[in-house]
Design a protein around this motif. Structure first.
Motif, short mmCIF file in Angstrom:
data_model
loop_
_atom_site.label_atom_id
_atom_site.label_comp_id
_atom_site.label_asym_id
_atom_site.label_seq_id
_atom_site.Cartn_x
_atom_site.Cartn_y
_atom_site.Cartn_z
N ARG A 236 47.23 34.63 45.26
CA ARG A 236 47.57 34.87 43.86
C ARG A 236 46.46 34.32 42.99
O ARG A 236 45.92 33.25 43.24
N ARG A 237 46.10 35.09 42.00
CA ARG A 237 45.08 34.62 41.09
C ARG A 237 45.62 34.59 39.67
O ARG A 237 46.58 35.30 39.35
N ALA A 238 44.99 33.78 38.85
CA ALA A 238 45.37 33.74 37.43
C ALA A 238 44.96 35.06 36.78
O ALA A 238 43.91 35.64 37.11
N PHE A 239 45.79 35.53 35.88
CA PHE A 239 45.48 36.80 35.22
C PHE A 239 45.96 36.74 33.77
O PHE A 239 47.12 36.41 33.50
N GLN A 240 45.09 37.00 32.87
CA GLN A 240 45.44 37.10 31.45
C GLN A 240 44.79 38.36 30.90
O GLN A 240 43.74 38.79 31.37
N GLN A 241 45.42 38.92 29.90
CA GLN A 241 44.90 40.17 29.36
C GLN A 241 45.01 40.15 27.84
O GLN A 241 46.09 39.91 27.28
#
Length: 485
Positions: free
Chosen positions: A471-476
Motif C-alpha cells: 500500500r502506498r500513500a496517495f493524494q490527489q
C-alpha cells in the motif's frame, strides 16, 4: 513415452535436455520432462518479458479473472487438457500423479477436488487475503473503502514458485496470484510434475493469457535462478533448503510444519472425545502434509493416549494404489525410507522415548510390499519435550505423544517451538491467551478442529496479497480528479 514440455510465457518448448522420471514401483522411465537451464530461465525472465506478461494479465479485471478461476476449476476437475503432444483426461492425471509420487488414487482424487474447491471459492479466498478490499482498486490502482482512499502497487512483475512433490494439494496456495494479476513462474517438484502443468492448462483454456504461466522443471540451480529473477517468490522445501533464504523478505518460505494438537489440563480426562480428530490430524493425506500433526502434547495420561492412537493407526496397512481404501503412500526412493527409519531408531536409543506401535505391527517399521517401500504409521511416546523425537516431522503418519510436567505446561507455547498449525483442545484462558499472543504459532485452531482442516480465507504461512502488493500513500489535488482514476 509421455513428454512434458517447458512453458515459456505460455508457449510449449521441448528442450534437448530431458529428465526421465521413473514409475515409483517399477523404477522404469514413465515420463520425459524437458529441463530449463539457468541461461534459458535468465533470458526468459528479463525485465521486459516479465513486464509484458504482467501487462497481458493485468489488462483483465479482477471480476473476469475470478470467473476464469471458476471455469478453470471445472476444467481441472473434469476436462481433457493438453499434455505435451498428448491429451490428459482426469483419470489419466490421477494415475500419472500416482505413478511418479506413489500417492494412492483415492488421495490424488481427494487433492484434485480440494484444488478445484479453492478455485471455485476464490472470491472468498481473495476476500480473506485482502480483508474485503474493493477489488476494483486492483483494476485501476486507486479506490476508496469505508471513506478512506487506498492505493496499492505490485511489488513484482511475477511470482516465482519453487514447489515440492509431497502432495498435489499444496498447489492451491499459489493459485490466488492469478486473480491478483501476478504471472507465475513455476518450478515443479521432481516427482510431482503434473499438477502445476494441468492447472496452467486449465487456466489458459478458461481464457487466462498464456503469457501468465511459465513452467520450468529444473535442478537446484534453476530454482535459485527463478528466486533471483522474480521480485517475489514462494519456496517450498525442508529445513536445510529453506534456511538459505531465511530473512529475505522477497521469499515466502514454506518449510516443515511441526504441526501439533495440544490438550489442556482441563480436557485431558475427556481426551477420548477427540480421538478421531487426533487420528485424522496425523494420518489424513498419508501424513504427507505440513498441516498433518506430528505431535500430540498432553499434561498427563501420555502413555494411554499413545497406546490408543497406536492401536488406531496400526490398522492402516499398505494397499495397492488403485485400492479405494489405500491410505498411505510408498516412498519413491527406498533409500529415503530407510534413512527416515534410521533417524527414528537413533532417536529411540535416547532414554525417554518408546515406539508404542512396535508391539502392534508384525515386523519392522520399514517394509517392502509389491515392489514398494513403505513406512508404517508410528506413534512414539516421549516423556519430555526435550527428547530428540519430541519435535520431528517425517513424510508418513508419524507423531510423538509428548507428556509435559506442570512447569513445562506453563512454558507453552515456547516449549513447542515454531509450529505451523496448533490445535488447542482447552478452555484454559491463560493458556489460550499465551497461544494467541505467540508469534511461534502460525495457524491457531481453538477447539475441536483438525490440524489439517484449512480455511482458505485465512492466510497460510504468510499473506500472499501482502507478499505481492504494497500500500502506498496517495493524494490527489481537486483539479486533477477525473484524470487519474
Amino acid at each position: 513415452m509421455l513428454h512434458i514440455p517447458l512453458l515459456r510465457h505460455g508457449t510449449p518448448y521441448k528442450s534437448l535436455d530431458e529428465v526421465l522420471v521413473p514409475h515409483h514401483r517399477t523404477a522404469q522411465p514413465f515420463v520425459a520432462v524437458s529441463q530449463a537451464n539457468v541461461g534459458l530461465i535468465r533470458r526468459d525472465l528479463l525485465p521486459a518479458g516479465q513486464a509484458a506478461a504482467r501487462q497481458r494479465l493485468a489488462a483483465l479485471s479482477v471480476e473476469r479473472l475470478l470467473g476464469i478461476c471458476r471455469e478453470a476449476a471445472d476444467r481441472f476437475l473434469h476436462g481433457t487438457l493438453p499434455l505435451g503432444d498428448d491429451r490428459q483426461a482426469p483419470q489419466d492425471y490421477v494415475e500419472q500423479v500416482s505413478a511418479t509420487t506413489g500417492l494412492p488414487y483415492a488421495l490424488a482424487q481427494r487433492n484434485m477436488g480440494r484444488i478445484a474447491d479453492v478455485l471455485t471459492e476464490m472470491p472468498r479466498v481473495i476476500d480473506g487475503l485482502t480483508r474485503r478490499l474493493d477489488l476494483r482498486v486492483l483494476d485501476v490502482g486507486v479506490g476508496e473503502t469505508a471513506g478512506a482512499v487506498l492505493s496499492f502497487v505490485a511489488r513484482t512483475q511475477a511470482l516465482g514458485v519453487v514447489l515440492p512433490s509431497n502432495s498435489p494439494g499444496v498447489h492451491a496456495l499459489w493459485t490466488p496470484a492469478v486473480p491478483l494479476k501476478v504471472p507465475l513462474v513455476l518450478k515443479p517438484g521432481s516427482a510431482e510434475v503434473w499438477t502445476p502443468f494441468r492447472l496452467a492448462q486449465a487456466f489458459i483454456a478458461s481464457g487466462c493469457p498464456p503469457e501468465a504461466f511459465s513452467y520450468y522443471p529444473s535442478d537446484h540451480a534453476g530454482a535459485g535462478e527463478i528466486v533471483r529473477q522474480t521480485g517475489r517468490s514462494m519456496f517450498f522445501g525442508d529445513a536445510a533448503s529453506v534456511g538459505i533464504f531465511s530473512g529475505d523478505p522477497r521469499v515466502e518460505l514454506h518449510g516443515p510444519g511441526y504441526s501439533k494438537a495440544l490438550i489442556g489440563p482441563d480436557q485431558i480426562d475427556r481426551w477420548t472425545d477427540h480421538l478421531d480428530l487426533l487420528v485424522s490430524s496425523i494420518a489424513d493425506n498419508g501424513g504427507r502434509s505440513c498441516v498433518n500433526a506430528s505431535g500430540v502434547w498432553v499434561p498427563a495420561r501420555g502413555r494411554e493416549v499413545a497406546e490408543t492412537l497406536a492401536a488406531r493407526l496400526a490398522a492402516i496397512e499398505p494397499r495397492p494404489a488403485e485400492d479405494p481404501a489405500a491410505l498411505i503412500a510408498p516412498f519413491t526412493d527406498p533409500r529415503v525410507a530407510k534413512w527416515v527409519d534410521q533417524q527414528i531408531e537413533a532417536g529411540l536409543r535416547e532414554p525417554g522415548a518408546i515406539d508404542v506401535t512396535a508391539g502392534r505391527r508384525q515386523g519392522p517399521r520399514c517394509v517392502e510390499q509389491d515392489g514398494c517401500t513403505y513406512m508404517l504409521p508410528t506413534i512414539v511416546y516421549c516423556d519430555s519435550p526435550a527428547h530428540p523425537l519430541a519435535n520431528r516431522e517425517f513424510l508418513f503418519p508419524f507423531a510423538s505423544v509428548v507428556e509435559l510436567s506442570p512447569d513445562e505446561m506453563a512454558s507453552l507455547p515456547e516449549a513447542m517451538g515454531p509450529t505451523l498449525v496448533a490445535t488447542a483442545l482447552t478452555s484454559d484462558q491463560a493458556l489460550t491467551s499465551r497461544l494467541i499472543a505467540s508469534p511461534l504459532v502460525d495457524r491457531l485452531n481453538l477447539g475441536a478442529i483438525p490440524t489439517n482442516r484449512i480455511a482458505w480465507d485465512q492466510p497460510h504461512e504468510g499473506n500472499l496479497f501482502e507478499h505481492l502488493y504494497a500500500r502506498r500513500a496517495f493524494q490527489q489535488a481537486a483539479s486533477t480528479i477525473g484524470s487519474a482514476a
